[in-house]
Design a protein around this motif. Sequence first.
Motif, PDB file in Angstrom:
ATOM      1  N   ASN A  85      26.838 -21.606  20.588  1.00 54.91           N
ATOM      2  CA  ASN A  85      26.354 -20.706  21.622  1.00 54.91           C
ATOM      3  C   ASN A  85      27.087 -19.374  21.553  1.00 54.91           C
ATOM      4  N   LEU A  86      26.399 -18.336  21.982  1.00 48.74           N
ATOM      5  CA  LEU A  86      26.996 -16.999  21.992  1.00 48.74           C
ATOM      6  C   LEU A  86      28.011 -16.855  23.112  1.00 48.74           C
ATOM      7  N   THR A  87      29.057 -16.075  22.869  1.00 53.42           N
ATOM      8  CA  THR A  87      29.988 -15.711  23.927  1.00 53.42           C
ATOM      9  C   THR A  87      29.388 -14.560  24.737  1.00 53.42           C
ATOM     10  N   SER A  88      29.971 -14.281  25.885  1.00 51.74           N
ATOM     11  CA  SER A  88      29.469 -13.177  26.706  1.00 51.74           C
ATOM     12  C   SER A  88      29.624 -11.840  25.982  1.00 51.74           C
ATOM     13  N   ALA A  89      30.715 -11.671  25.226  1.00 56.05           N
ATOM     14  CA  ALA A  89      30.925 -10.423  24.476  1.00 56.05           C
ATOM     15  C   ALA A  89      29.856 -10.262  23.399  1.00 56.05           C
ATOM     16  N   GLU A  90      29.490 -11.357  22.758  1.00 54.42           N
ATOM     17  CA  GLU A  90      28.459 -11.301  21.728  1.00 54.42           C
ATOM     18  C   GLU A  90      27.094 -11.005  22.340  1.00 54.42           C
ATOM     19  N   GLU A  91      26.818 -11.579  23.485  1.00 50.41           N
ATOM     20  CA  GLU A  91      25.555 -11.289  24.171  1.00 50.41           C
ATOM     21  C   GLU A  91      25.483  -9.817  24.574  1.00 50.41           C
ATOM     22  N   ASP A  92      26.616  -9.264  24.993  1.00 48.69           N
ATOM     23  CA  ASP A  92      26.649  -7.839  25.352  1.00 48.69           C
ATOM     24  C   ASP A  92      26.306  -6.973  24.140  1.00 48.69           C
ATOM     25  N   VAL A  93      26.805  -7.360  22.967  1.00 47.79           N
ATOM     26  CA  VAL A  93      26.498  -6.610  21.753  1.00 47.79           C
ATOM     27  C   VAL A  93      25.004  -6.674  21.436  1.00 47.79           C
ATOM     28  N   LEU A  94      24.410  -7.854  21.568  1.00 45.57           N
ATOM     29  CA  LEU A  94      22.969  -7.979  21.322  1.00 45.57           C
ATOM     30  C   LEU A  94      22.178  -7.082  22.260  1.00 45.57           C
ATOM     31  N   ASP A  95      22.614  -6.984  23.518  1.00 48.05           N
ATOM     32  CA  ASP A  95      21.948  -6.097  24.473  1.00 48.05           C
ATOM     33  C   ASP A  95      22.100  -4.634  24.039  1.00 48.05           C
ATOM     34  N   GLU A  96      23.293  -4.268  23.568  1.00 48.37           N
ATOM     35  CA  GLU A  96      23.505  -2.891  23.120  1.00 48.37           C
ATOM     36  C   GLU A  96      22.648  -2.572  21.903  1.00 48.37           C
ATOM     37  N   ILE A  97      22.498  -3.543  21.016  1.00 47.02           N
ATOM     38  CA  ILE A  97      21.664  -3.340  19.825  1.00 47.02           C
ATOM     39  C   ILE A  97      20.218  -3.071  20.234  1.00 47.02           C
ATOM     40  N   GLU A  98      19.746  -3.841  21.197  1.00 46.87           N
ATOM     41  CA  GLU A  98      18.366  -3.659  21.654  1.00 46.87           C
ATOM     42  C   GLU A  98      18.195  -2.346  22.404  1.00 46.87           C
ATOM     43  N   ASP A  99      19.107  -2.069  23.332  1.00 54.42           N
ATOM     44  CA  ASP A  99      19.001  -0.850  24.141  1.00 54.42           C
ATOM     45  C   ASP A  99      19.175   0.409  23.297  1.00 54.42           C
ATOM     46  N   GLY A 100      20.028   0.330  22.270  1.00 52.27           N
ATOM     47  CA  GLY A 100      20.303   1.495  21.443  1.00 52.27           C
ATOM     48  C   GLY A 100      19.377   1.635  20.262  1.00 52.27           C
ATOM     49  N   GLU A 101      18.400   0.725  20.155  1.00 47.72           N
ATOM     50  CA  GLU A 101      17.442   0.750  19.052  1.00 47.72           C
ATOM     51  C   GLU A 101      18.163   0.803  17.701  1.00 47.72           C
ATOM     52  N   ILE A 102      19.102  -0.123  17.540  1.00 54.93           N
ATOM     53  CA  ILE A 102      19.868  -0.206  16.307  1.00 54.93           C
ATOM     54  C   ILE A 102      19.042  -0.927  15.246  1.00 54.93           C
ATOM     55  N   ASP A 103      18.940  -0.303  14.070  1.00 55.60           N
ATOM     56  CA  ASP A 103      18.165  -0.886  12.975  1.00 55.60           C
ATOM     57  C   ASP A 103      19.021  -1.744  12.044  1.00 55.60           C
ATOM     58  N   PHE A 104      20.207  -1.230  11.720  1.00 56.12           N
ATOM     59  CA  PHE A 104      21.051  -1.912  10.738  1.00 56.12           C
ATOM     60  C   PHE A 104      22.471  -2.070  11.247  1.00 56.12           C
ATOM     61  N   LEU A 105      23.095  -3.139  10.783  1.00 48.56           N
ATOM     62  CA  LEU A 105      24.496  -3.399  11.077  1.00 48.56           C
ATOM     63  C   LEU A 105      25.294  -3.352   9.786  1.00 48.56           C
ATOM     64  N   ARG A 106      26.416  -2.675   9.826  1.00 48.79           N
ATOM     65  CA  ARG A 106      27.359  -2.711   8.721  1.00 48.79           C
ATOM     66  C   ARG A 106      28.499  -3.644   9.107  1.00 48.79           C
ATOM     67  N   LEU A 107      28.612  -4.735   8.402  1.00 50.17           N
ATOM     68  CA  LEU A 107      29.673  -5.708   8.648  1.00 50.17           C
ATOM     69  C   LEU A 107      30.846  -5.342   7.745  1.00 50.17           C
ATOM     70  N   GLN A 108      31.910  -4.871   8.348  1.00 51.77           N
ATOM     71  CA  GLN A 108      33.001  -4.205   7.627  1.00 51.77           C
ATOM     72  C   GLN A 108      34.222  -5.116   7.499  1.00 51.77           C
ATOM     73  N   PHE A 109      34.900  -5.017   6.352  1.00 47.48           N
ATOM     74  CA  PHE A 109      36.172  -5.689   6.133  1.00 47.48           C
ATOM     75  C   PHE A 109      36.922  -4.888   5.074  1.00 47.48           C
ATOM     76  N   THR A 110      38.154  -5.268   4.768  1.00 46.26           N
ATOM     77  CA  THR A 110      38.902  -4.546   3.745  1.00 46.26           C
ATOM     78  C   THR A 110      39.394  -5.499   2.674  1.00 46.26           C
ATOM     79  N   ASP A 111      39.562  -4.966   1.469  1.00 42.49           N
ATOM     80  CA  ASP A 111      40.174  -5.764   0.419  1.00 42.49           C
ATOM     81  C   ASP A 111      41.693  -5.635   0.518  1.00 42.49           C
ATOM     82  N   ILE A 112      42.415  -6.250  -0.387  1.00 42.12           N
ATOM     83  CA  ILE A 112      43.870  -6.258  -0.315  1.00 42.12           C
ATOM     84  C   ILE A 112      44.452  -4.855  -0.433  1.00 42.12           C
ATOM     85  N   LEU A 113      43.791  -3.984  -1.188  1.00 40.62           N
ATOM     86  CA  LEU A 113      44.289  -2.630  -1.372  1.00 40.62           C
ATOM     87  C   LEU A 113      43.926  -1.711  -0.212  1.00 40.62           C
TER      88      LEU A 113
END
Length: 451
Positions: free
Chosen positions: A5-33
């Motif tokens: 199940n989604l957490t409340s913070a995750e549900e808030d993000v889904l609402d922001e995505i819908e309200d902000g008409e977000i098309d794409f998500l960039r899932l970001q991380f870093t390598d060791i360098l």
Amino acid sequence: MTSRNLTSAEEDVLDEIEDGEIDFLRLQFTDILGTVKNVSVPARQAEKAFTEGIYFDGSSIEGFVRIQESDMRLVPDPDTFAVLPWRQREDGASARMICDVYNTSTGEPFEGDPRNVLKGAIERANEMGYEVNFAPEPEFFMFEEDEEGRATTDTADHGGYFDLAPKDLASDVRRDIIYGLEDMGFEIEASHHEVARGQYEINFEYDDALSTADNVATFRTVVRAIAAEHDLHATFMPKPIPKINGSGMHTHMSLLTEDGENAFHDEDDEFNLSETAHSYLAGILEHAPAITAVANPTVNSYKRLVPGYEAPVYVAWSDRNRSALVRKPAARVPAASRIELRSPDPSCNPYLAFAVMIHAGLDGIERDLECPDPVRENIYEFDEQKRDEYGIETLPSNLGEAVDALEEDEVIYEALGEHVAPKFVEAKSQEFEEYLVDVSEWEIDRYLEHY
């Protein structure tokens, strides 16, 4: 893997995505360098990303895993959701979230994920009853691009420290960068032109260690992207121009107790620093050579760490001058008592750099290390004999020496973890070896015709 199940913070993000008409998500991380990587997915995949994760091939990421164990999973942190200000369009926008990397075979956090390494350091501090706060001051240069859009080393202005327009011709760009950062949730404290021409500094507010490391990674991305919109190239290379000041990332840090009090403050101390702060500071000084390998991780970093260009190279601390490695800044209120490590540069991986700083300081507290007296004179003016009298050592003079110091320092090496430490040493040793066998333009100009 079963979904949840989604957490409340995750549900808030889904609402922001819908309200902000977000098309794409960039899932970001870093390598060791410390290079920022991202996987772009349609915004409709957000719920799946939260509940199941997004799979990717880790074998193609620097220092992650071997080809036979390549499946990795990204799990986004909903607290890092932000709309990308330079990717907004009339028909939609893009947003990013910073992710933790998980090992698909075990279902556990991946030990080679730099964000996970920092979380381990934070957990150690929490177990000792502390929360760690950081505030970095990243500096950068902005250069003009040539006709083909490639970076030059021609600066965008000829201003100096705290100069105003018209000398600071890039002030409009810096303003747009600040607006972009604020749009992404940054609390900007100050912005100014630095000492060197074409060099700038933007400071953001103190925050917990993890949020601050996330912010450093985001900061570099935002600065580069918005500078590019103005046909400028922003670089966090420590020393892009010879014989002028390089770019540092002075890093302020302090500890809070479980009741929210500043563990570094003591009104009765001559320097308003508690015993805890003195021991933490002593830990930073003792492990400084090994920290340097992580906080100054490139061959070019050591072109900045030389006497004469305001970069600290001497292992000492002071409450009055900036020639020492560690400074105790003036604090108007108890909550602002902190120490400032002045050696790091903005090419470092912030997750790993903050992690080794935390472990060094906590080691000082655990061992009750005694802090040396501050040096209130200008160490830059000391000769070698006087530095010996004061017992002042110098930082490693090149990347090879720094890596050697890292391998010899059990505390800092182990702080990086069993996966990251050997991979980091391997990568940096190779980088230094390649540098040693290369022939520079300086050598060609100086020797080719003379000999």
